[in-house]
Design a protein around this motif. Structure first.
Motif, mmCIF file in Angstrom:
data_model
loop_
_atom_site.group_PDB
_atom_site.id
_atom_site.type_symbol
_atom_site.label_atom_id
_atom_site.label_comp_id
_atom_site.label_asym_id
_atom_site.label_seq_id
_atom_site.Cartn_x
_atom_site.Cartn_y
_atom_site.Cartn_z
ATOM 1 N N PRO A 113 -5.053 3.757 -3.620
ATOM 2 C CA PRO A 113 -5.191 2.499 -3.161
ATOM 3 C C PRO A 113 -5.946 2.609 -1.757
ATOM 4 O O PRO A 113 -6.046 3.322 -1.206
ATOM 5 C CB PRO A 113 -4.057 1.817 -3.001
ATOM 6 N N TYR A 151 0.662 -1.180 0.126
ATOM 7 C CA TYR A 151 -0.248 -0.027 0.191
ATOM 8 C C TYR A 151 0.734 1.243 -0.071
ATOM 9 O O TYR A 151 0.846 2.024 -0.846
ATOM 10 C CB TYR A 151 -0.905 0.049 1.303
ATOM 11 N N THR A 155 2.629 1.607 -3.219
ATOM 12 C CA THR A 155 2.003 2.085 -4.252
ATOM 13 C C THR A 155 1.596 3.572 -4.200
ATOM 14 O O THR A 155 1.553 4.426 -5.115
ATOM 15 C CB THR A 155 0.533 1.470 -4.006
ATOM 16 N N LEU A 208 -6.606 1.295 1.812
ATOM 17 C CA LEU A 208 -5.857 0.940 2.964
ATOM 18 C C LEU A 208 -6.042 -0.410 3.517
ATOM 19 O O LEU A 208 -7.236 -0.916 3.463
ATOM 20 C CB LEU A 208 -5.934 1.909 4.188
#
Length: 78
Positions: free
Chosen positions: A65, A45, A48, A67
């Motif tokens: 994204p 994450y 990203t 979480l």
């Protein structure tokens, strides 16, 4: 996934990235009881988020994204 409002700038995107990274910093503190199984998803994450400005050509295309689920290790003494 979350798309930022239309008309956002790269500066807006970077501010949101910084906010989201800061919101997850506490999970990396040594005294936070993060379930080790959550670590790979949390690492992905955050990576990203760091790559957003290289992933999208325009701020209007950015999709943030989601979480991942954060689980704490249960205290064996409880």
């Amino acid at each position: 996934m979350l798309r930022i409002r239309n008309g956002g700038s790269w500066e807006d995107i970077q501010q949101e990235v910084a906010r989201r990274l800061a919101a997850t910093d506490r999970y990396y503190l040594p005294d936070f009881p993060l379930d080790p199984a959550c670590r790979p998803a949390l690492d992905a994450y955050r990576q990203t988020l760091r790559n957003i400005n290289r992933t999208f050509e325009s701020p209007d295309e950015v999709v943030f994204p989601t979480l991942p689920e954060i689980k704490k290790v249960r205290n064996a003494d409880a």
